[in-house]
Design an enzyme around this catalytic site. Structure first.
Site, PDB file in Angstrom:
ATOM      1  N   LYS A 293      -7.783   7.763  -0.659  1.00 48.76           N
ATOM      2  CA  LYS A 293      -9.175   8.158  -0.190  1.00 48.76           C
ATOM      3  C   LYS A 293      -9.712   9.430  -0.732  1.00 48.76           C
ATOM      4  CE  LYS A 293      -7.741   6.218   4.516  1.00 48.76           C
ATOM      5  NZ  LYS A 293      -6.359   6.048   4.412  1.00 48.76           N
TER       6      LYS A 293
ATOM      7  N   THR B 111     -10.247   3.231  11.154  1.00 49.55           N
ATOM      8  CA  THR B 111     -10.264   2.409  12.453  1.00 49.55           C
ATOM      9  C   THR B 111      -9.546   3.261  13.419  1.00 49.55           C
ATOM     10  OG1 THR B 111      -7.844   1.876  11.411  1.00 49.55           O
ATOM     11  CG2 THR B 111      -9.937   0.308  11.186  1.00 49.55           C
TER      12      THR B 111
ATOM     13  N   ASP C 212      -3.854   4.138  -1.629  1.00 52.48           N
ATOM     14  CA  ASP C 212      -4.509   4.539  -0.672  1.00 52.48           C
ATOM     15  C   ASP C 212      -4.504   6.291  -0.459  1.00 52.48           C
ATOM     16  OD1 ASP C 212      -6.238   4.696   1.665  1.00 52.48           O
ATOM     17  OD2 ASP C 212      -4.745   4.462   2.847  1.00 52.48           O
TER      18      ASP C 212
ATOM     19  N   ASN D 219     -17.124  15.542 -10.394  1.00 50.73           N
ATOM     20  CA  ASN D 219     -16.483  15.557 -11.566  1.00 50.73           C
ATOM     21  C   ASN D 219     -14.814  15.720 -11.351  1.00 50.73           C
ATOM     22  OD1 ASN D 219     -16.245  16.073 -14.689  1.00 50.73           O
ATOM     23  ND2 ASN D 219     -15.741  18.363 -13.768  1.00 50.73           N
TER      24      ASN D 219
ATOM     25  N   LYS E 146       0.695  -1.299  -0.057  1.00 49.88           N
ATOM     26  CA  LYS E 146       0.002  -0.021   0.020  1.00 49.88           C
ATOM     27  C   LYS E 146       0.777   1.219  -0.163  1.00 49.88           C
ATOM     28  CE  LYS E 146      -1.992   1.747   3.600  1.00 49.88           C
ATOM     29  NZ  LYS E 146      -1.744   3.161   3.879  1.00 49.88           N
TER      30      LYS E 146
ATOM     31  N   ASP F  57     -14.160  14.388  -3.092  1.00 50.40           N
ATOM     32  CA  ASP F  57     -14.442  15.649  -3.514  1.00 50.40           C
ATOM     33  C   ASP F  57     -15.867  15.848  -4.575  1.00 50.40           C
ATOM     34  OD1 ASP F  57     -13.917  18.302  -4.742  1.00 50.40           O
ATOM     35  OD2 ASP F  57     -11.738  17.803  -4.228  1.00 50.40           O
TER      36      ASP F  57
ATOM     37  N   ARG G 293       3.103  -0.795  10.820  1.00 53.22           N
ATOM     38  CA  ARG G 293       3.888  -0.694  11.758  1.00 53.22           C
ATOM     39  C   ARG G 293       4.387  -2.167  12.487  1.00 53.22           C
ATOM     40  NH1 ARG G 293       1.314   4.784  14.085  1.00 53.22           N
ATOM     41  NH2 ARG G 293      -0.528   3.644  13.504  1.00 53.22           N
TER      42      ARG G 293
END
Length: 239
Positions: A61, A122, A59, A67, A32, A64, A214
């Site tokens: 996210k 999360t 990733d 368009n 990722k 908006d 991590r």
């Protein structure tokens, strides 16, 4: 796209990313790249990783107006990534526009990237959901509501905590993908995550993909840590 571990390459430098991937030259990972790395190093990092035959979850996210998201996804589709995401809170029109952009930008003869919607991070607690976001629902109900909207919009799955996966599968079907971050090995600190699970717990709950950062990347020996996570993840598999 089978069940897998997705390793979050949340490093501060490109050299750290290269050093990590060098340990896995003989195999193909699913990794990722998030905001930290993409905003610093840009599309060339994605291209470098794909050249090494790794699968890649970009990733970002996106959230908006429809368009803008459509045009952004059209550009990202050309990078050949395998998985992308948007915030489900952007609504049906935005999510459908994301798919349109992916379809339009995908190279000829290749399938579009899988697209999933982020439900609630999360790092969000039940208390935060109610007191800060003013969503007067239980966490599982809030997550399932967004997951159902995501499915109705035509996306392939969602990002959620592993803890909500059984309810998502019940509402949206077993083939609806669940990608679950907040994964920690037994004894690891939760840090800024609130809704966490071990790899084996996530598997037993029905997660299709776990995102692990991590617990692997901050380990003294990331290679050994990856295989420790892999053993815990696959050890709970029942065929």
């Amino acid at each position: 796209m089978g069940r897998s571990i997705i390793v979050a390459l949340d490093y501060s430098t490109r050299e750290e990313i290269r050093s990590f991937l060098k340990e896995f030259q003989q195999e193909s990972l699913f990794v990722k790249v998030g905001m930290e790395a993409f905003y610093q190093f840009g599309p060339s990092l994605v291209e470098e990783i794909k050249e090494q035959d790794h699968q890649l979850f970009l990733d970002l996210k996106l959230h908006d107006i429809p368009n803008t998201v459509k045009k952004a996804m059209k550009g990202l589709a050309g990078l050949g990534v395998d998985l992308v995401n948007v915030h489900a809170a952007g609504g049906r029109d935005m999510m459908q526009s994301a798919l349109e952009g992916l379809e339009a930008g995908s190279p000829s003869g290749k399938n579009r990237a899988m697209c999933i919607g982020v439900t609630h991070l999360t790092s969000t607690s039940e208390e935060m959901l109610k007191q800060e976001l003013h969503i007067n629902k239980r966490m599982k109900d809030a997550v399932v509501s967004l997951a159902s909207l995501t499915k109705a919009s035509g996306l392939d799955g969602v990002v959620s905590s592993a803890l909500e996966v059984p309810w998502i599968k019940k509402a949206c079907g077993q083939s609806f993908l669940t990608v679950t971050p907040g994964i920690r090995l037994e004894g690891d600190l939760a840090q800024d995550q609130k809704r966490v699970a071990t790899p084996s717990k996530a598997r037993s709950l029905g997660s299709d993909f776990i995102v692990v950062g991590r617990s692997i990347t901050a380990a003294e020996n990331p290679y050994e840590a990856y295989y420790k996570v892999k053993k815990d993840w696959e050890g709970s598999y029942v065929s």
